[in-house]
Design a protein around this motif. Sequence first.
Motif, PDB file in Angstrom:
ATOM      1  N   UNK A 178     -38.103  79.806 -35.772  1.00  0.00           N
ATOM      2  CA  UNK A 178     -39.349  80.072 -35.049  1.00  0.00           C
ATOM      3  C   UNK A 178     -39.161  79.585 -33.623  1.00  0.00           C
ATOM      4  N   UNK A 179     -39.499  80.432 -32.648  1.00  0.00           N
ATOM      5  CA  UNK A 179     -39.311  80.052 -31.252  1.00  0.00           C
ATOM      6  C   UNK A 179     -40.444  79.168 -30.787  1.00  0.00           C
ATOM      7  N   UNK A 180     -40.117  78.229 -29.939  1.00  0.00           N
ATOM      8  CA  UNK A 180     -41.121  77.377 -29.310  1.00  0.00           C
ATOM      9  C   UNK A 180     -41.760  78.133 -28.141  1.00  0.00           C
ATOM     10  N   UNK A 198     -48.792  83.265 -29.228  1.00  0.00           N
ATOM     11  CA  UNK A 198     -47.896  83.990 -30.138  1.00  0.00           C
ATOM     12  C   UNK A 198     -46.565  83.258 -30.293  1.00  0.00           C
ATOM     13  N   UNK A 199     -45.938  83.450 -31.452  1.00  0.00           N
ATOM     14  CA  UNK A 199     -44.607  82.904 -31.697  1.00  0.00           C
ATOM     15  C   UNK A 199     -43.718  84.032 -32.200  1.00  0.00           C
ATOM     16  N   UNK A 232     -45.744  86.775 -34.317  1.00  0.00           N
ATOM     17  CA  UNK A 232     -46.915  86.343 -35.075  1.00  0.00           C
ATOM     18  C   UNK A 232     -47.994  85.904 -34.093  1.00  0.00           C
ATOM     19  N   UNK A 233     -49.129  86.581 -34.121  1.00  0.00           N
ATOM     20  CA  UNK A 233     -50.234  86.252 -33.225  1.00  0.00           C
ATOM     21  C   UNK A 233     -50.887  84.938 -33.638  1.00  0.00           C
ATOM     22  N   UNK A 234     -51.605  84.273 -32.728  1.00  0.00           N
ATOM     23  CA  UNK A 234     -52.297  83.021 -33.079  1.00  0.00           C
ATOM     24  C   UNK A 234     -53.231  83.212 -34.275  1.00  0.00           C
ATOM     25  N   UNK A 235     -53.113  82.329 -35.249  1.00  0.00           N
ATOM     26  CA  UNK A 235     -53.950  82.368 -36.434  1.00  0.00           C
ATOM     27  C   UNK A 235     -53.560  83.418 -37.445  1.00  0.00           C
ATOM     28  N   UNK A 236     -52.527  84.184 -37.164  1.00  0.00           N
ATOM     29  CA  UNK A 236     -52.137  85.282 -38.052  1.00  0.00           C
ATOM     30  C   UNK A 236     -51.010  84.848 -38.985  1.00  0.00           C
TER      31      UNK A 236
END
Length: 843
Positions: free
Chosen positions: A74-76, A156-157, A297-301
């Motif tokens: 997972x990217x920072x 997003x990540x 991956x969007x925030x909260x998704x």
Amino acid sequence: MRIEKTNLPADGITYPGTTGAEPLGMPIGGIGTSTFEIGRDGAFKNNRLQNGWTTSLPQRPKGIDDGSFISVCVSRENGQGIGRIMQLDAPGGLPGLPGLKYTGRFPFVDLDYDDPQFPAAVRLEVFSPFIPLNSDDSSLPIAFFTVKIHNPGDKPIRAGAAMSWVNDIVYENYFRGWAAIGNRNEIAGHGGAPAVRMTTLDDALAGSEYLLAGIKQKGVRWQAVADWRPQAPGRVIGRNLMVDAGDTRAMPGFQPLHAWRTFLERGRLPPESRYDDGLGRFSQHKPIGAVAGTVTVAPGATREIPFALSWFFPHHYDRISTGRMFLGHRYAVRFPGGAVEVLRHAAPRRAELRERSQSWRRQFADCTLPPALRAMLLENLYLLPRLTWWLADDTFYMFESIDCPRVTATILNRYYAAVMAALFPDLHARLLRGVAAAQLPSGEIPSTLGINSIRRREYRIFNSGDAAIFPLAVAWQARWNNDQAFAAEMYPILKKTLQWAVRELDGNGDGIPDVHGLDQGWDDFTMFGCVAYIADQWLAALKAGEALARRLGDARFAGWCRQRSAKASSFVENTLWNGKYYNLSADPLTGEASKICFTDQFTYGTVAARMLDLPDIHPAERVRAALESIWKMNIQPAKFIGRAASNPDGTPANRPGNDARKSGPSQSNCFSPVMIVPLACAAMQHGMFDQALALLDEMAGTLIHRLRDPWSARLMFDSRDGKWFYGMHYSDCLIGWDLLYVMLGLTLDAPAASMTFRPPRLPARLPVFGKLFTGVATIGETGMDLHNSSERPALFRKITVNAPDGRQIAAENLSIQPGGVWKSDWGEKQLKNNKNHARRISK
């Protein structure tokens, strides 16, 4: 002693991750296709997919050969990635996890990964399809893996998940020490996502393969590498001998696992090695392939990255028989195109197979079972894929256990008849046909179809029990499934079996097959003459034979069974009954007798008789008195759960020659789920419901909370200290499913399309499985609901419900549509042709 309670969510059992060989993870695989495990440390273990009857591929050493794993990156926010091998003890010094939570909910395994430094919540879900009453979809050689990544942040990540698998195809299980020969990997596309096809050039294994694939998902960008591991220098002589392997550190840049840092830091797979040692089919190189998917991956998704692993090992031979008899697999007949065809068949249906593989578990929601007991029953079903083989000629076999690899032991069918006849009646019929096909002209049936083989049939091993259990199992199959052809086919076999037993096994003339020491199932607890629990089974078998004879119009044989039953019953009631319980045994020829109080004295025949709507084996008041004696003598004095045998004075009855003060545990001083469950069932049937349920809850709690190893089906525990001492993966433990039907008081007659409920206590809310009806039965103070959970209408000629206080519901000619419910109140006027009772309910 304080026992820490295990987390038992509404659906599954959750344990913290742990390293080491024990405890075991839940096996994954299709019925009859064998299994592998996701260990409680998150690692792949115990791979038996390559025709492993009772042994498995060796545990892979840590280092370059430990190439089967799942990883996530997972990217920072600044673009720098952080990655982990998703297990506690990662290979080759790669970063692993500090912790995880392991949830088993057969046939699913969920791993929730715990790492405070990880910028996402990651879960892995793994399953092979398991769908009651659908043996085709439950026997697919495929497992689905879904990595679920949740973004808890406000930006997003970018996340990637990769699955790597070693091509370790080798020649048959008993050559597992040999090196792989001529293994090759290649990239193969599948439905818009890449796959790695793993094969071998070994002529003896032509067609054997794994297929590791991504499954097309919107927004997932895929990568694949056929072989990311190069080979260290060395020379190979001939087919198997490696010499001068050299030091892997001597090869410049040879750090194959460290190449994974590229993925763990950047989300990119290691480069293709394109290694070729030039040895062709003599190469011992084990190529390792990988497939990876990347998502935003969007925030909260939450996003999913799905994978599949299918296997295809058609070169399956009998282990012991001469001439290497070919056995094959049914899956190879269904899917001649190999693992690719399996994937093409199953992958487009992944969502459907997943839903149907978990929908049947929902029938246990809010059921009247204590949580630990419910968990024990559900998770024990892992034994079906773990112990079964479905061969190319369509025959079907089940092992006794991993410790004792007897194939289709006849005496054990009593333990799994209820669950097999309810969940997979077609497979149960195949099992019984296999036994029937081995019947000798005399009428003698086999004790087993072999040990680690289906050709080395064993006779006269458990003959006194075999003669009783086979007729009972046939009666179960015939009564629970409206298969008149099967009943007619098996009836001559059943008839000859009972006649043979009377003619050949009753040497002392008491009307009951004789026991001569260990030929009765308890293999370190000798018994002689007429043994109470064998007599109990035998009397039930005669009554089952009489009932089937009447149904098929054979009045003469029905009378024969009735006469033999009267003779045997007279001996049991006049000789074994001592006023408090039935003595363990008596032999009218030798005068030898034992007054031991045996926990199993009648529970296998008496319980089955009521479940099959047969006449009682013993007077009900005597059964109740004996149960009270067992509680007083065998249950209450035991430090843990109960013990199998007690002397008349209440002291432990050790096996002959075993002084408990000087030696280890014995079967006479053990407790076992196989002993406690039928005891509790008998107690429930005879007015001791509360005591029985408390005992079951204590036993299940001991297994789930204290042992914390529900996917090992351990058989025997010392009643003095609670420690396990014998038996793993025993099919006997499937007898727990009797409880569902005993607690409902259900007797089912599929040929007559009728069900009768006599619950020993209200309320009762439990699932029912079978061809006649699959759904949930709820019986309470106001009446009864029957909810049809199947995909077809449930048609009944008659339903009868009898409450413990005498209230009754009776209805005829009902049709309950899929998803519909039939409701009826106590005392409500019942009408014939009363189809208005069936209606749909909102989802």
